[in-house]
Design a protein around this motif. Structure first.
Motif, short mmCIF file in Angstrom:
data_model
loop_
_atom_site.label_atom_id
_atom_site.label_comp_id
_atom_site.label_asym_id
_atom_site.label_seq_id
_atom_site.Cartn_x
_atom_site.Cartn_y
_atom_site.Cartn_z
N ASP A 461 0.71 -1.20 0.08
CA ASP A 461 0.01 -0.06 0.21
C ASP A 461 0.92 1.37 -0.08
OD1 ASP A 461 -2.27 -1.66 -0.13
OD2 ASP A 461 -3.08 -0.88 1.95
N TYR A 462 1.96 1.25 0.38
CA TYR A 462 3.28 2.43 0.27
C TYR A 462 3.24 2.85 -1.38
CZ TYR A 462 4.62 3.42 4.90
OH TYR A 462 4.55 3.78 6.34
N TYR A 463 2.95 1.69 -2.30
CA TYR A 463 3.10 2.23 -3.66
C TYR A 463 1.69 2.30 -4.38
CZ TYR A 463 8.20 1.25 -2.50
OH TYR A 463 9.46 1.59 -2.19
N MET A 464 0.54 2.29 -3.51
CA MET A 464 -0.62 2.53 -4.00
C MET A 464 -1.02 4.01 -4.36
SD MET A 464 -4.07 0.33 -3.10
CE MET A 464 -4.57 1.55 -1.60
N THR A 465 -0.09 4.61 -5.04
CA THR A 465 -0.09 6.31 -5.10
C THR A 465 -0.46 6.59 -6.73
OG1 THR A 465 2.17 6.13 -5.28
CG2 THR A 465 1.17 6.64 -3.12
N GLU A 466 -0.86 5.68 -7.56
CA GLU A 466 -0.65 6.03 -8.84
C GLU A 466 -1.69 6.78 -9.38
OE1 GLU A 466 -2.86 1.73 -8.54
OE2 GLU A 466 -1.30 2.91 -7.45
N TYR A 467 -2.92 6.84 -8.75
CA TYR A 467 -3.86 8.06 -9.20
C TYR A 467 -3.95 9.20 -8.03
CZ TYR A 467 -5.00 3.86 -11.75
OH TYR A 467 -4.89 2.83 -12.51
N ARG A 468 -3.67 10.25 -8.29
CA ARG A 468 -3.79 11.46 -7.39
C ARG A 468 -4.49 12.56 -7.95
NH1 ARG A 468 2.46 11.96 -6.65
NH2 ARG A 468 2.23 9.90 -6.85
N TYR A 469 -5.60 13.20 -7.32
CA TYR A 469 -6.29 14.21 -7.98
C TYR A 469 -5.49 15.47 -7.86
CZ TYR A 469 -10.27 17.86 -8.76
OH TYR A 469 -10.89 18.57 -9.08
N PRO A 470 -5.08 16.31 -9.07
CA PRO A 470 -4.33 17.31 -8.89
C PRO A 470 -4.72 18.44 -8.00
CG PRO A 470 -4.70 16.49 -11.28
CD PRO A 470 -5.48 15.89 -10.32
N GLN A 471 -5.98 18.72 -7.63
CA GLN A 471 -6.50 19.84 -6.89
C GLN A 471 -6.51 19.31 -5.29
OE1 GLN A 471 -6.51 22.27 -8.91
NE2 GLN A 471 -6.16 21.10 -10.65
N SER A 472 -6.06 18.16 -5.14
CA SER A 472 -6.38 17.90 -3.54
C SER A 472 -5.09 17.90 -2.62
CB SER A 472 -6.78 16.26 -3.56
OG SER A 472 -6.86 15.77 -2.23
#
Length: 809
Positions: A461-472
């Motif tokens: 889960d430390y690498y479950m960062t592939e999708y991030r909303y740019p405004q958040s």
């Protein structure tokens, strides 16, 4: 019959090492196939791999060519059969996606035109910037099933173990699944995906919990789509978490569907492979994102194998720990029978742009091969072994060239074999590496790396960062902190120091698998401020029960969604009072104290301020006396905490810390300049190899020690610059046993063994009743029942020595 068991690839009951080369038949004239196969065999490979491009074989819907009637080079069956006739196994990669610099990543243009609903949109409804698709959309799956029906009709009769005596030993399902969405930060938010995600959420959470997590009408299609594409800050962290888990499930379902299609059309009793993407810029920091994304895909049941994509360029002191770690991480998440494999193993010179933008050392493929084999890889697919030509399609594409790929006419500029069939400067050293492995393939096919009493923690889960909303900002805060701690510091400082200190270590998935002191006496953990409650509790129980924990980074204070969680720090008896960071005119320095004292102060850009309680303090900040490192006795165990960016690869510090926790490095050397990678492998019979890489560009002389005792009869080794050796210990070939050797085994015959010499004067110690035939190339002596052969050749002048034996009585 091809089986996967005990971390081995077993073919017809025999564990087998597969050394494979990628040859794209469709990029070569049919008349060139045999030439490239000859060069592959000369390199020592025993298998051929190739993508099968849907784009080429069905350019118009329903008009298939898999037998070469429109273009001779599209005769897939003919190419596979030619490989069989040359005594080679075949590994088939039919997509649907293949990447390989193909237009649309290998998907036919008509699929996009016929099914526009499968084209994804991302955050805020923006169009996808890559040519990816919604994998699970019904329209795409229907088209993919038709493709599999056609291609598997060629594959099924050619399976190894079948009545026709085929040579296909494995099938890859799709390629780099999820990679395009990750690198473009576009999470495939079609209407179909949004609806499927909502259904998945309803199964995962009770209604009242779901309403709190997502305060909008999940059952309203329009509201749902808008709220997911443009999330509010109040639920952005929850979405980061849930979307990652959902995508793992979605990818696993997609892989299972493809396997179902393959089996429906007769492809059974061979392994199904899933390849993992993620290396970039010559480093492995992002590679575990692929391990995380596809975690459920290759662990969902028997018959699956995961494989790596290895793109590191030169292997040096800067990045060698990256390759070691990602192999360890893959092994950590595998099912018990699953072996390590590499499905895209970079070879060649790095000249990918045909502009000399890359110029790898000849050691690049050799070093990576040696490390991967030492860690238990059972299959390596050299990618790309030979270049080729991108032909023009018959259909006008209107894109400026009408070719099947976007690299121009020529493809594979960097390959060891050029598009025109010429060998480049990397081919001989790659060939030497492959022949070295294949000379002892039966031994290597079953060997496992020997390990010291320490493991490196892996948290998917430390690498479950592939999708991030740019405004958040909420998402950004969590991701930034995890990224800062999950790899760069822990890999650059702790892992590199451990390897340079001589530690041989595996990895353990502390998220999904048990963590017990009996199995993992000492754990090295790169840790962020965020860590789930379950893992914090598991770590607390581990230390209390007697485990030794080396925590580097930050003592966690929150769970993975940013909610306060101090289970681990409470168990360790450590309070975090705040943080200290580098300022415009402030350069904090760490001063070691306690048992760590006696080393120079180290600048840091970040440190946690710890209240250590009764624990021994081992690090403070210079001017403020802020504590940032402690040695804590907890229950039956112990934790050494370095809660700072300790920006020094202090090999002695980490060795001392691990020894205090109970883990000593078993295999060491005495060269003062470091720059060496050492490990060892063994089989159930006690036969072993010593694996040594000199990562530096200068020669080194050293002794190897095991638990303080000199190895190789006390011989001093000379390791040439950028060279590697794989030295046998207690290894038998029939009635001849090699007690030790400073030379590599290059070929074994009934009455002779050929060696690759590595020293100014090599020594080979035999234990055998057979007489060693005299030769002008060596002398034979005897000492304590061991026959010592001393080479009369200097390895840099002539590195081949054949030792012959009298015929067995």
């Amino acid at each position: 019959m091809v089986e996967i068991r005990e971390k081995q690839i077993v073919i017809d009951g025999k564990p087998t090492l597969i050394m494979c080369g990628e040859v794209h038949y469709y990029r070569l004239q049919r008349s060139e196939w045999q030439d490239r196969i000859d060069k592959l065999k000369d390199a020592g490979c025993n298998a051929v791999a190739s993508y099968v491009p849907w784009l080429c074989h069905e350019p118009v819907e329903g008009q298939f060519d898999l037998d070469g009637h429109s273009r001779p080079e599209l005769d897939l069956a003919g190419f596979i059969d030619l490989c069989r006739d040359n005594g080679l196994y075949f590994f088939v990669r039919p997509g649907p996606f293949i990447m390989a610099e193909m237009k649309n990543e290998g998907i036919p243009f008509w699929v996009y035109e016929k099914h526009p609903e499968v084209i994804p949109y991302g955050w805020d409804g923006a169009a996808a910037t890559t040519r990816t698709l919604d994998y699970m959309a019904p329209g795409f799956l229907a088209a993919a099933r038709n493709w599999y029906a056609e291609v598997m009709a060629v594959v099924a009769p050619r399976l190894h173990g079948g009545s026709a005596g085929g040579n296909i030993i494995g099938v890859q399902l799709d390629n780099e699944i999820g990679m395009l969405s990750w690198v473009s930060n576009c999470p495939d938010l079609t209407e179909h995906v949004a609806a499927d995600f909502a259904e998945w959420l309803s199964r995962r959470y009770e209604g009242f919990v779901l309403e709190r997590r997502y305060p909008f009408a999940l059952d309203d299609a329009a509201v749902r789509l808008g709220a997911l594409r443009s999330p509010e800050e109040s639920y952005s962290a929850e979405l980061l978490h849930d979307l990652g888990y959902y995508m793992r499930d979605r990818f696993a379902r997609y892989v299972a569907v493809l396997r179902g299609y393959a089996e429906e059309f007769g492809v059974r009793d061979v392994p199904f492979f899933v390849n993992i993407h993620g290396t970039g810029g010559g480093r492995g920091f992002t590679y575990p994102i692929g391990i995380s994304q596809l975690y459920e895909a290759y662990t969902q049941g028997p018959g699956y194998v995961s494989g790596s994509d290895i793109y590191f360029g030169d292997l040096t002191v800067m990045n060698f720990q990256d390759l070691y770690l990602i192999n360890g991480f893959m092994d950590a998440v595998h099912l018990p029978d699953q072996p390590l494999t590499s499905l895209e193993f970079e070879c060649g010179d790095g000249n990918y742009g045909n502009n000399f933008g890359g110029r790898y050392d000849v050691s690049a493929a050799d070093f990576k091969t040696r490390m991967c084999i030492a860690q238990g890889n059972r299959m390596i697919n050299y990618y790309l072994l030979t270049g080729g030509i991108n032909y023009r399609m018959d259909q006008k594409l209107g894109d400026g060239n009408d070719r099947v790929a976007f690299t121009g006419e020529r493809h594979g500029f960097a390959a060891p074999i050029s598009p025109e069939g010429e060998l480049n400067y990397t081919y001989p050293r790659m060939k030497r590496a492959i022949h070295t492995m294949m000379a002892v393939k039966d031994k290597l096919a079953v060997m496992r790396e020997e390990r010291d009493a320490v493991s490196f923690a892996f948290i998917p889960d430390y690498y479950m960062t592939e999708y991030r909303y740019p405004q958040s900002e909420r998402m950004a805060d969590i991701v930034r902190n995890i990224e800062a701690n999950r790899s760069s510091g822990g890999w650059e400082i702790m892992a590199r120091s451990m390897l340079l200190a001589g530690y041989r270590f595996g990895s353990v998935d502390i998220q999904n698998k048990p963590l017990l002191p009996s199995a993992t006496p000492v754990l090295a953990l790169p840790c962020a401020r965020y860590l789930s409650a379950d893992i914090q509790r598991k770590l607390a129980d581990y230390v209390t029960a007697g485990g030794g924990l080396l925590l580097y980074g930050e003592v966690p204070q929150y769970d993975m969604e940013g909610k306060p969680c101090t289970i681990l720090s409470d168990a360790l008896g450590i309070r975090v009072l705040g943080t200290v960071v580098n300022g415009p005119h402030s350069w904090p320095a760490i001063v070691a104290c306690g048992w760590a004292a006696g080393r120079a102060e180290v600048h840091t850009h970040f440190a946690q301020q710890l209240e250590p309680g009764t624990h021994e303090v081992i690090m403070r900040l210079y001017d403020s006396e802020v504590v940032c490192g402690v040695d804590a006795a907890v229950g039956k165990g112990r934790a050494i905490v370095i809660a700072a960016a300790y920006n020094s690869c202090d090999v002695q510090l980490f060795r001392l810390a691990l020894e205090r926790l109970g883990a000593a490095a078993g295999l060491t050397h005495d060269h003062k300049d470091m720059g060496m990678f050492t490990t060892s492998t063994a089989n159930a019979d006690g036969e072993r190899f010593l694996h040594v890489l000199n990562l530096d560009g200068f020669d080194k002389e050293l002794h190897l020690y095991e638990h303080g005792e000199k190895l190789l009869g006390g011989q001093r080794l000379h390791i040439a610059s950028k060279d590697g050796v794989m030295l046998p210990l207690d290894m038998s070939f029939g009635d001849v046993r090699i007690a030790y050797a400073t030379a590599e085994v290059a070929e074994v015959a009934e009455d002779a063994i050929r060696f690759r010499l590595t020293q100014p004067q090599d020594v080979i110690a035999f234990v055998t009743e057979r007489e060693i035939a005299p030769s002008d190339d060596y002398t034979v002596g005897e000492q304590d029942g061991v026959k010592l052969v001393r080479s009369g050749k200097h390895a840099k002048v002539d590195d081949t020595l054949v030792v012959r034996f009298a015929a067995a009585k």
